[in-house]
Design a protein around this motif. Structure first.
Motif, mmCIF file in Angstrom:
data_model
loop_
_atom_site.group_PDB
_atom_site.id
_atom_site.type_symbol
_atom_site.label_atom_id
_atom_site.label_comp_id
_atom_site.label_asym_id
_atom_site.label_seq_id
_atom_site.Cartn_x
_atom_site.Cartn_y
_atom_site.Cartn_z
ATOM 1 N N PHE A 60 -15.156 -0.791 8.547
ATOM 2 C CA PHE A 60 -14.114 -0.857 7.531
ATOM 3 C C PHE A 60 -13.253 0.405 7.556
ATOM 4 C CE2 PHE A 60 -12.077 -0.342 3.507
ATOM 5 C CZ PHE A 60 -11.630 -1.610 3.197
ATOM 6 N N SER A 61 -13.880 1.574 7.637
ATOM 7 C CA SER A 61 -13.115 2.828 7.661
ATOM 8 C C SER A 61 -12.163 2.870 8.849
ATOM 9 C CB SER A 61 -14.051 4.040 7.705
ATOM 10 O OG SER A 61 -14.731 4.195 6.484
ATOM 11 N N MET A 62 -12.636 2.447 10.020
ATOM 12 C CA MET A 62 -11.776 2.428 11.210
ATOM 13 C C MET A 62 -10.653 1.413 11.059
ATOM 14 S SD MET A 62 -14.480 2.820 14.342
ATOM 15 C CE MET A 62 -13.206 2.981 15.590
ATOM 16 N N ALA A 63 -10.966 0.231 10.546
ATOM 17 C CA ALA A 63 -9.957 -0.816 10.383
ATOM 18 C C ALA A 63 -8.913 -0.402 9.347
ATOM 19 C CB ALA A 63 -10.618 -2.136 9.990
ATOM 20 N N LEU A 64 -9.336 0.279 8.287
ATOM 21 C CA LEU A 64 -8.382 0.762 7.290
ATOM 22 C C LEU A 64 -7.481 1.832 7.907
ATOM 23 C CD1 LEU A 64 -7.194 0.754 4.468
ATOM 24 C CD2 LEU A 64 -9.048 2.314 3.764
ATOM 25 N N SER A 65 -8.040 2.679 8.738
ATOM 26 C CA SER A 65 -7.237 3.682 9.427
ATOM 27 C C SER A 65 -6.152 3.015 10.274
ATOM 28 C CB SER A 65 -8.121 4.564 10.313
ATOM 29 O OG SER A 65 -7.349 5.466 11.047
ATOM 30 N N LEU A 66 -6.509 1.942 10.952
ATOM 31 C CA LEU A 66 -5.534 1.197 11.745
ATOM 32 C C LEU A 66 -4.439 0.608 10.848
ATOM 33 C CD1 LEU A 66 -4.445 -0.177 14.309
ATOM 34 C CD2 LEU A 66 -6.097 -2.031 13.886
ATOM 35 N N ALA A 67 -4.833 -0.015 9.746
ATOM 36 C CA ALA A 67 -3.856 -0.609 8.828
ATOM 37 C C ALA A 67 -2.921 0.461 8.258
ATOM 38 C CB ALA A 67 -4.578 -1.343 7.698
ATOM 39 N N LEU A 68 -3.472 1.610 7.933
ATOM 40 C CA LEU A 68 -2.654 2.711 7.422
ATOM 41 C C LEU A 68 -1.673 3.194 8.483
ATOM 42 C CD1 LEU A 68 -5.462 4.633 5.530
ATOM 43 C CD2 LEU A 68 -3.394 3.680 4.454
ATOM 44 N N THR A 69 -2.164 3.364 9.706
ATOM 45 C CA THR A 69 -1.306 3.811 10.804
ATOM 46 C C THR A 69 -0.145 2.840 11.010
ATOM 47 O OG1 THR A 69 -3.150 4.919 11.899
ATOM 48 C CG2 THR A 69 -1.245 4.381 13.274
ATOM 49 N N GLU A 70 -0.453 1.558 11.027
ATOM 50 C CA GLU A 70 0.585 0.542 11.211
ATOM 51 C C GLU A 70 1.599 0.537 10.069
ATOM 52 O OE1 GLU A 70 -1.743 -3.006 11.840
ATOM 53 O OE2 GLU A 70 -1.903 -2.619 14.001
ATOM 54 N N ASP A 76 -6.136 11.609 5.317
ATOM 55 C CA ASP A 76 -6.853 12.874 5.466
ATOM 56 C C ASP A 76 -8.347 12.610 5.441
ATOM 57 O OD1 ASP A 76 -4.545 14.529 5.531
ATOM 58 O OD2 ASP A 76 -4.402 14.380 3.342
ATOM 59 N N ASP A 77 -8.753 11.581 4.695
ATOM 60 C CA ASP A 77 -10.172 11.233 4.595
ATOM 61 C C ASP A 77 -10.308 9.800 4.102
ATOM 62 O OD1 ASP A 77 -13.100 11.987 4.522
ATOM 63 O OD2 ASP A 77 -12.811 11.381 2.443
ATOM 64 N N ILE A 78 -11.186 9.056 4.730
ATOM 65 C CA ILE A 78 -11.606 7.730 4.253
ATOM 66 C C ILE A 78 -13.124 7.760 4.228
ATOM 67 C CG2 ILE A 78 -11.703 5.244 4.705
ATOM 68 C CD1 ILE A 78 -9.122 5.608 6.397
ATOM 69 N N THR A 79 -13.692 7.514 3.076
ATOM 70 C CA THR A 79 -15.142 7.425 2.952
ATOM 71 C C THR A 79 -15.473 6.041 2.421
ATOM 72 O OG1 THR A 79 -15.328 9.788 2.495
ATOM 73 C CG2 THR A 79 -17.208 8.403 1.883
ATOM 74 N N THR A 80 -16.273 5.300 3.166
ATOM 75 C CA THR A 80 -16.651 3.947 2.770
ATOM 76 C C THR A 80 -18.161 3.864 2.635
ATOM 77 O OG1 THR A 80 -14.771 3.056 3.999
ATOM 78 C CG2 THR A 80 -16.487 1.492 3.346
ATOM 79 N N GLU A 112 -0.565 0.789 -5.279
ATOM 80 C CA GLU A 112 -0.341 -0.609 -4.930
ATOM 81 C C GLU A 112 -0.440 -0.835 -3.417
ATOM 82 O OE1 GLU A 112 3.064 -4.095 -5.392
ATOM 83 O OE2 GLU A 112 3.461 -2.101 -6.190
ATOM 84 N N THR A 113 0.211 0.013 -2.636
ATOM 85 C CA THR A 113 0.155 -0.114 -1.176
ATOM 86 C C THR A 113 -1.264 0.090 -0.672
ATOM 87 O OG1 THR A 113 2.454 0.591 -0.940
ATOM 88 C CG2 THR A 113 1.049 0.800 1.010
ATOM 89 N N PHE A 114 -1.937 1.100 -1.208
ATOM 90 C CA PHE A 114 -3.328 1.362 -0.816
ATOM 91 C C PHE A 114 -4.204 0.157 -1.104
ATOM 92 C CE2 PHE A 114 -7.571 3.097 -2.066
ATOM 93 C CZ PHE A 114 -7.988 3.467 -0.801
ATOM 94 N N ASN A 115 -4.082 -0.413 -2.300
ATOM 95 C CA ASN A 115 -4.894 -1.578 -2.668
ATOM 96 C C ASN A 115 -4.613 -2.764 -1.755
ATOM 97 O OD1 ASN A 115 -6.054 -0.085 -4.710
ATOM 98 N ND2 ASN A 115 -4.803 -0.978 -6.333
ATOM 99 N N GLU A 116 -3.338 -3.000 -1.455
ATOM 100 C CA GLU A 116 -2.981 -4.110 -0.555
ATOM 101 C C GLU A 116 -3.590 -3.915 0.831
ATOM 102 O OE1 GLU A 116 1.269 -4.431 -0.476
ATOM 103 O OE2 GLU A 116 1.384 -4.973 -2.616
ATOM 104 N N LEU A 117 -3.489 -2.695 1.354
ATOM 105 C CA LEU A 117 -4.045 -2.432 2.684
ATOM 106 C C LEU A 117 -5.564 -2.560 2.684
ATOM 107 C CD1 LEU A 117 -1.732 0.493 3.833
ATOM 108 C CD2 LEU A 117 -1.718 -1.876 4.646
ATOM 109 N N CYS A 118 -6.206 -2.139 1.604
ATOM 110 C CA CYS A 118 -7.669 -2.288 1.510
ATOM 111 C C CYS A 118 -8.070 -3.763 1.487
ATOM 112 C CB CYS A 118 -8.204 -1.581 0.267
ATOM 113 S SG CYS A 118 -8.308 0.206 0.440
#
Length: 142
Positions: A60-70, A76-80, A112-118
């Motif tokens: 999930f952390s890696m996939a969220l990083s990809l979604a954020l990048t796109e 700076d940090d994602i902790t799941t 809102e953007t963060f929640n949508e990407l999650c």
């Protein structure tokens, strides 16, 4: 493209007094012990639910990083944290629920953007797709 990763486990003995070990292709786990006592009695060693939680949280952390990048963001940090629930049911046991708790530090992103990407990541994460259990998700920005 297909990527294959392997793990193997061995088991000897009955369910309560037997012992097992698990190893992964990478060597990250090498004859790591597991058994009834590590699964049901809280003894030292791993268990299948803990390994599923590790796989799901890291994926999930890696996939969220990809979604954020796109979407033009860099975390700076994602902790799941993944909490896997193993419940006793009429015909044995089942993994009934996986709770994902995500905390992230990301500059200039709206809630809102963060929640949508999650939520998109919860649906698109390869390990999420693997699971038949209900998967819940909570997220928090720092």
């Amino acid at each position: 493209m297909t990527i294959k990763k392997t793990a193997h486990s061995s088991w000897s003995g009955d369910i309560k007094s037997g012992k097992g070990s698990i190893s992964t292709q990478s060597g990250a786990l090498d004859k790591q012990p597991y058994g009834f006592n590590t699964r049901f009695e809280g003894k030292a060693g791993t268990n299948p639910e803990e390994l599923v939680a590790a796989a799901h949280s890291s994926c999930f952390s890696m996939a969220l990083s990809l979604a954020l990048t796109e979407a033009g963001f860099t975390a700076d940090d994602i902790t799941t944290k993944a909490s896997v629930s193993l419940d006793e049911v009429d015909d044995g046991f089942e993994v009934s629920h996986i709770a994902l708790e995500v905390t992230a530090k990301i500059a200039d992103i709206s809630e809102e953007t963060f929640n949508e990407l999650c939520q998109q990541t919860k649906q698109g994460c390869p390990i999420s797709k693997l699971m038949n259990a209900e998967i819940s998700l909570s997220q928090k920005l720092n």
